[in-house]
Design a protein around this motif. Structure first.
Motif, PDB file in Angstrom:
ATOM      1  N   GLY A 209      -8.326  -3.368  10.338  1.00 42.90           N
ATOM      2  CA  GLY A 209      -9.549  -2.585  10.241  1.00 42.90           C
ATOM      3  C   GLY A 209      -9.389  -1.244  10.933  1.00 42.90           C
ATOM      4  N   ASP A 247     -17.026  -3.483   8.262  1.00 41.14           N
ATOM      5  CA  ASP A 247     -15.617  -3.896   8.243  1.00 41.14           C
ATOM      6  C   ASP A 247     -15.413  -5.192   9.017  1.00 41.14           C
ATOM      7  OD1 ASP A 247     -14.796  -1.802   6.681  1.00 41.14           O
ATOM      8  OD2 ASP A 247     -13.711  -0.729   8.260  1.00 41.14           O
ATOM      9  N   GLY A 251     -13.885  -8.542   7.450  1.00 41.87           N
ATOM     10  CA  GLY A 251     -12.722  -9.248   7.992  1.00 41.87           C
ATOM     11  C   GLY A 251     -12.968 -10.737   8.105  1.00 41.87           C
ATOM     12  N   TYR A 263     -11.104  -3.004   3.727  1.00 44.95           N
ATOM     13  CA  TYR A 263     -11.845  -2.241   4.735  1.00 44.95           C
ATOM     14  C   TYR A 263     -12.256  -0.877   4.202  1.00 44.95           C
ATOM     15  CZ  TYR A 263     -10.220  -5.806   7.996  1.00 44.95           C
ATOM     16  OH  TYR A 263      -9.982  -6.995   8.634  1.00 44.95           O
TER      17      TYR A 263
END
Length: 266
Positions: A209, A247, A251, A263
């Protein structure tokens, strides 16, 4: 993309590659190189699609430091760039990562000579890869000079003080294996493969990320000289906002769905 006659800029996926390109002089520093290098750092910072930077040199050398012929009064290549230095007298220090820290991770790929100003710039990078035959060192005292690119401050904070002082006070060369043993570089690879290894590391960074990566890097540097309690408090200030990003949610979702995350810096 920018660049000058002594600094090339390339793009490989989400990685910006900055290459010192004066191989006939072992990539000794020049005005075109410094201007191009600083512009490259700014380009990487400004472009959100860039997630990492690889910093290397052309022709089998990283950088042999200042152009001593120019320092002796014989003129420096690229006088047409002098106006840039006049407009920003700090530009050369920013180019050499003394007065500027890119927010993206910087991975050094070193082959051949990385001495004097080369070793000083190296200390401004985050992850370091060296070819087996690379040579490091701060030769300034042997020339009656001072390593004013930051080494008397940064080097003892990056490697044990006894090793830092030996490097600074003897001006002797260090092999890649010695540099790895004292912690100056993290990887030693076969000659000619440092760039490939650096790009491999960059790809791993790029898969993470970007907001998290940049926050982690910022936290490491800004807390380095704090007390532990102050550093832990500052880490929370940097870290908690990351958990609130899209993000971070992506994840976790990608992990649960057993797929690579996508991302978006959001």
């Amino acid at each position: 993309m920018g660049g000058t006659e002594h600094l090339t800029v390339q793009r490989e996926g989400a990685t910006l590659i900055l290459t010192l390109n004066r191989p006939e002089a072992r990539n000794a520093l020049s005005l075109p190189m410094l201007v191009g290098l600083y512009d490259g750092w700014l380009e990487a910072d400004a472009d959100d699609s860039v997630r990492s930077i690889v910093f290397t040199g052309a022709g089998g050398s990283f950088c042999s430091g200042m152009d001593l012929k120019a320092l002796a009064g014989h003129g420096m290549t690229g006088e047409e760039y002098r106006d840039r230095l006049k407009a920003d007298p700090d530009l050369h220090w920013k180019a050499m990562l003394r007065h500027h820290r890119p927010r993206k991770p910087v991975i050094a790929a070193v082959e051949g000579y990385c001495v004097a100003g080369g070793t000083e710039m190296l200390q401004g990078t985050d992850i370091r890869v060296a070819g087996e035959s690379a040579t490091f060192g701060l030769f300034e005292v042997r020339r009656g000079l001072f390593p004013i690119g930051g080494s008397t401050v940064r080097l003892p904070r990056q490697i044990p003080r006894t090793h830092a002082l030996e490097m600074l006070l003897t001006g002797r060369p260090y092999s890649a294996r010695e540099a790895a043993a004292i912690g100056l570089v993290g990887h030693v690879v076969p000659d000619g493969t440092a760039l490939a290894k650096a790009l491999e590391i960059a790809e791993r960074v790029n898969a993470c990320g970007p907001l998290a990566v940049e926050a982690v890097k910022a936290s490491v540097y800004e807390t380095a000289e704090m007390t532990e309690s102050d550093g832990l408090a500052a880490e929370l200030t940097r870290g908690w906002p990351v958990f609130d990003t899209a993000d971070a949610k992506e994840g976790a979702r990608a992990f649960a769905e057993k797929r690579p995350p996508v991302y978006k810096r959001a």
